[in-house]
Motif scaffolding. Structure first.
Motif, mmCIF file in Angstrom:
data_model
loop_
_atom_site.group_PDB
_atom_site.id
_atom_site.type_symbol
_atom_site.label_atom_id
_atom_site.label_comp_id
_atom_site.label_asym_id
_atom_site.label_seq_id
_atom_site.Cartn_x
_atom_site.Cartn_y
_atom_site.Cartn_z
ATOM 1 N N GLY A 125 0.832 -1.195 0.000
ATOM 2 C CA GLY A 125 0.000 0.000 0.000
ATOM 3 C C GLY A 125 0.868 1.246 0.000
ATOM 4 N N MET A 126 0.394 2.306 -0.672
ATOM 5 C CA MET A 126 1.195 3.521 -0.834
ATOM 6 C C MET A 126 0.989 4.482 0.342
ATOM 7 S SD MET A 126 3.004 2.851 -3.393
ATOM 8 C CE MET A 126 3.746 4.447 -3.697
ATOM 9 N N THR A 127 1.394 4.027 1.522
ATOM 10 C CA THR A 127 1.340 4.873 2.706
ATOM 11 C C THR A 127 2.411 5.960 2.609
ATOM 12 O OG1 THR A 127 2.808 3.323 3.853
ATOM 13 C CG2 THR A 127 0.436 3.037 4.155
ATOM 14 N N ASP A 128 2.284 7.000 3.438
ATOM 15 C CA ASP A 128 3.273 8.069 3.422
ATOM 16 C C ASP A 128 4.605 7.639 4.035
ATOM 17 O OD1 ASP A 128 1.570 9.775 2.151
ATOM 18 O OD2 ASP A 128 1.199 11.079 3.874
ATOM 19 N N SER A 129 4.606 6.595 4.833
ATOM 20 C CA SER A 129 5.832 6.101 5.457
ATOM 21 C C SER A 129 6.581 5.182 4.506
ATOM 22 C CB SER A 129 5.494 5.336 6.741
ATOM 23 O OG SER A 129 4.610 4.268 6.435
ATOM 24 N N GLU A 130 7.897 5.109 4.684
ATOM 25 C CA GLU A 130 8.711 4.260 3.829
ATOM 26 C C GLU A 130 8.423 2.775 4.072
ATOM 27 O OE1 GLU A 130 12.843 5.126 3.849
ATOM 28 O OE2 GLU A 130 12.569 7.283 3.539
ATOM 29 N N PHE A 131 7.920 2.440 5.239
ATOM 30 C CA PHE A 131 7.577 1.055 5.546
ATOM 31 C C PHE A 131 6.055 0.884 5.459
ATOM 32 C CE2 PHE A 131 7.499 3.490 9.417
ATOM 33 C CZ PHE A 131 6.378 3.043 10.092
ATOM 34 N N PRO A 132 5.568 -0.324 5.214
ATOM 35 C CA PRO A 132 4.107 -0.544 5.167
ATOM 36 C C PRO A 132 3.500 -0.291 6.554
ATOM 37 C CG PRO A 132 5.293 -2.362 4.135
ATOM 38 C CD PRO A 132 6.315 -1.554 4.873
ATOM 39 N N SER A 133 2.734 0.763 6.675
ATOM 40 C CA SER A 133 2.264 1.197 7.989
ATOM 41 C C SER A 133 0.755 1.173 8.122
ATOM 42 C CB SER A 133 2.763 2.621 8.286
ATOM 43 O OG SER A 133 2.277 3.527 7.324
ATOM 44 N N VAL A 134 0.322 1.134 9.373
ATOM 45 C CA VAL A 134 -1.074 1.330 9.759
ATOM 46 C C VAL A 134 -1.070 2.507 10.722
ATOM 47 C CG1 VAL A 134 -3.058 0.325 10.931
ATOM 48 C CG2 VAL A 134 -1.604 -1.113 9.474
ATOM 49 N N SER A 135 -1.950 3.476 10.510
ATOM 50 C CA SER A 135 -1.955 4.658 11.370
ATOM 51 C C SER A 135 -2.946 4.493 12.518
ATOM 52 C CB SER A 135 -2.268 5.919 10.567
ATOM 53 O OG SER A 135 -3.480 5.788 9.859
ATOM 54 N N LEU A 136 -2.505 4.857 13.715
ATOM 55 C CA LEU A 136 -3.305 4.779 14.932
ATOM 56 C C LEU A 136 -3.582 6.189 15.428
ATOM 57 C CD1 LEU A 136 -1.210 2.026 16.811
ATOM 58 C CD2 LEU A 136 -2.927 1.715 14.999
ATOM 59 N N CYS A 137 -4.838 6.482 15.736
ATOM 60 C CA CYS A 137 -5.237 7.839 16.130
ATOM 61 C C CYS A 137 -6.065 7.806 17.406
ATOM 62 C CB CYS A 137 -6.041 8.507 15.016
ATOM 63 S SG CYS A 137 -5.124 8.772 13.488
ATOM 64 N N ASN A 138 -5.858 8.810 18.238
ATOM 65 C CA ASN A 138 -6.430 8.891 19.570
ATOM 66 C C ASN A 138 -7.586 9.897 19.596
ATOM 67 O OD1 ASN A 138 -6.911 9.205 22.319
ATOM 68 N ND2 ASN A 138 -4.749 9.467 22.866
ATOM 69 N N ILE A 193 3.186 10.998 13.268
ATOM 70 C CA ILE A 193 2.744 11.442 11.947
ATOM 71 C C ILE A 193 2.721 12.966 11.922
ATOM 72 C CG2 ILE A 193 0.951 11.355 10.199
ATOM 73 C CD1 ILE A 193 -0.058 8.775 11.502
ATOM 74 N N THR A 194 3.593 13.552 11.125
ATOM 75 C CA THR A 194 3.609 15.007 10.945
ATOM 76 C C THR A 194 2.548 15.379 9.918
ATOM 77 O OG1 THR A 194 5.957 15.115 11.473
ATOM 78 C CG2 THR A 194 5.006 16.994 10.301
ATOM 79 N N ARG A 195 1.718 16.343 10.268
ATOM 80 C CA ARG A 195 0.542 16.658 9.453
ATOM 81 C C ARG A 195 0.775 17.805 8.478
ATOM 82 N NH1 ARG A 195 -2.972 12.509 9.204
ATOM 83 N NH2 ARG A 195 -2.854 11.350 11.158
ATOM 84 N N CYS A 196 -0.106 17.851 7.458
ATOM 85 C CA CYS A 196 0.015 18.831 6.381
ATOM 86 C C CYS A 196 -1.312 19.574 6.205
ATOM 87 C CB CYS A 196 0.404 18.134 5.077
ATOM 88 S SG CYS A 196 -0.874 17.010 4.439
ATOM 89 N N LEU A 197 -1.374 20.416 5.170
ATOM 90 C CA LEU A 197 -2.553 21.240 4.933
ATOM 91 C C LEU A 197 -3.816 20.441 4.619
ATOM 92 C CD1 LEU A 197 -1.116 24.199 2.821
ATOM 93 C CD2 LEU A 197 -2.213 24.361 5.071
ATOM 94 N N ALA A 198 -3.679 19.164 4.264
ATOM 95 C CA ALA A 198 -4.875 18.360 3.976
ATOM 96 C C ALA A 198 -5.848 18.387 5.147
ATOM 97 C CB ALA A 198 -4.479 16.931 3.644
ATOM 98 N N GLY A 217 0.180 23.352 16.731
ATOM 99 C CA GLY A 217 1.349 24.135 17.102
ATOM 100 C C GLY A 217 1.300 24.659 18.525
ATOM 101 N N THR A 218 0.116 24.766 19.110
ATOM 102 C CA THR A 218 0.029 25.234 20.495
ATOM 103 C C THR A 218 0.612 24.218 21.464
ATOM 104 O OG1 THR A 218 -2.208 24.349 20.876
ATOM 105 C CG2 THR A 218 -2.038 26.576 19.944
ATOM 106 N N TRP A 219 0.779 22.976 21.008
ATOM 107 C CA TRP A 219 1.464 21.957 21.820
ATOM 108 C C TRP A 219 2.936 21.830 21.436
ATOM 109 C CZ3 TRP A 219 -3.688 20.736 20.337
ATOM 110 C CH2 TRP A 219 -4.578 20.591 21.404
ATOM 111 N N GLY A 220 3.396 22.679 20.526
ATOM 112 C CA GLY A 220 4.801 22.670 20.156
ATOM 113 C C GLY A 220 5.178 21.637 19.115
ATOM 114 N N HIS A 221 4.199 21.137 18.383
ATOM 115 C CA HIS A 221 4.493 20.180 17.319
ATOM 116 C C HIS A 221 3.408 20.268 16.249
ATOM 117 C CE1 HIS A 221 1.247 17.505 18.683
ATOM 118 N NE2 HIS A 221 1.730 17.604 19.907
#
Length: 245
Positions: A125-138, A193-198, A217-221
Motif C-alpha cells: 500500500g502507498m502509505t506516506d511512510s517508507e515502511f508498510p504502515s497502519v496509522s493509529l489515532c487517539n 505522523i507530521t501533518r500537512c494542509l490536507a 502548534g500550540t502543543w509545540g508540534h
C-alpha cells in the motif's frame, strides 16, 4: 491502562476517499488490507509502480483540498467514488484510468500538476511512510484539537486507519518503539505522523475551514497519530481493547 477501538477506516485510492469498516484482518509487515492500494501520480511525478515513492509524487489533499470531500467504497478491484460536486463513479482503477482522470480533473486546482495516471505497487500500500504502515489515532487528542479551535471536526480530516478512545491526550506519542496490542493483533509503533494542509479541509465540502496545524502548534508540534507496523496479525473489530505490552 487500556482503551477501545472506536472506528476502522481504509482509503482504497491514496488521498481519494475513505471507507468505514466494521472489522479488518491485518497481516504482519503489511498495510491495512484495501488501504492505499492505488495512488494517483501527477504529470510531474516519476512514479511508475515499480516501487514505493514519497507522497510528493501523487495528487493529494494538501495541494487539492477538494479531494478531501471524496468518499470511497471498495468491492474486489472495483472502486466507487462520491463527491458533492461530482456524480458517483464506479470503475476499476487497474483498467479504467481515463474515466477516473476525467472525473477527478474538476477537483484539481488549475495551478497544480494535473493527475496523470493511477499506479499500484504489488504487495505494498502507498502509505506516506517508507515502511508498510497502519496509522493509529487517539480520540482524546482529536477532542483536544476541537477544543483549541472551539469547533467540531470530522475525524476524517486525519485519514487514520484505527481510532481508539479511553486513553489520555497524546498518549500515543509515548508508544514509540513499543508494542501495542489491538484485539488479537500486535503492532510496533515506529513514528509520529507530521501533518500537512490536507487536515485543514472539511471532508464534507472540500473547503479549507479550520487551522488544524495552528492548533497542533500550540502543543509545540505538528503531529497527530502514529505510524505502526503489524508484527502479529489478526482480525480487529470496533470495541476491541487497545493496550501497551
Amino acid at each position: 491502562m487500556t482503551g477501545n477501538v472506536t472506528d476502522l477506516w481504509r482509503h482504497p485510492i491514496k488521498s481519494h476517499g475513505c471507507e468505514a469498516l466494521p472489522d479488518v484482518t491485518v497481516n504482519p509487515g503489511q498495510t491495512l488490507p484495501g488501504d492505499r492500494v492505488w495512488a494517483v501520480a501527477h504529470e510531474a511525478s516519476t512514479a511508475n509502480g515499480s516501487e514505493w515513492v514519497p507522497c510528493a509524487n501523487f495528487s493529494r489533499g494538501s495541494k487539492a483540498p477538494q479531494l478531501m470531500a471524496i468518499s470511497a467504497r471498495l468491492e474486489g478491484d472495483t472502486v466507487t467514488l462520491s463527491h458533492p460536486r461530482r456524480p458517483d463513479l464506479t470503475f476499476q482503477p487497474d483498467t479504467e484510468q481515463e474515466v477516473f482522470l476525467e472525473w477527478v480533473r474538476p477537483l484539481t486546482p488549475v495551478d497544480r500538476a494535473a493527475p496523470a495516471r493511477i499506479i499500484r505497487v504489488p504487495g505494498r500500500g502507498m502509505t506516506d511512510s517508507e515502511f508498510p504502515s497502519v496509522s493509529l489515532c487517539n480520540m482524546a487528542s482529536h477532542r483536544a484539537v476541537e477544543q483549541r479551535l472551539n469547533t467540531q471536526l470530522s475525524t476524517r480530516r486525519w485519514r487514520g486507519n484505527i481510532w481508539f478512545d479511553g486513553l489520555p491526550l497524546w498518549e500515543e506519542f509515548d508508544w514509540l518503539d513499543r508494542e501495542v496490542q489491538i484485539g488479537p493483533a500486535v503492532f510496533q509503533v515506529r513514528e509520529r505522523i507530521t501533518r500537512c494542509l490536507a487536515t485543514t479541509a472539511n471532508p464534507e465540502t472540500g473547503e479549507r475551514d479550520a487551522d488544524t496545524l495552528g492548533a497542533l502548534g500550540t502543543w509545540g508540534h505538528q503531529d497527530f497519530g502514529v505510524y505502526a507496523q503489524v508484527v502479529r496479525g489478526g482480525t480487529i473489530r470496533t470495541g476491541d481493547r487497545v493496550q501497551v505490552l
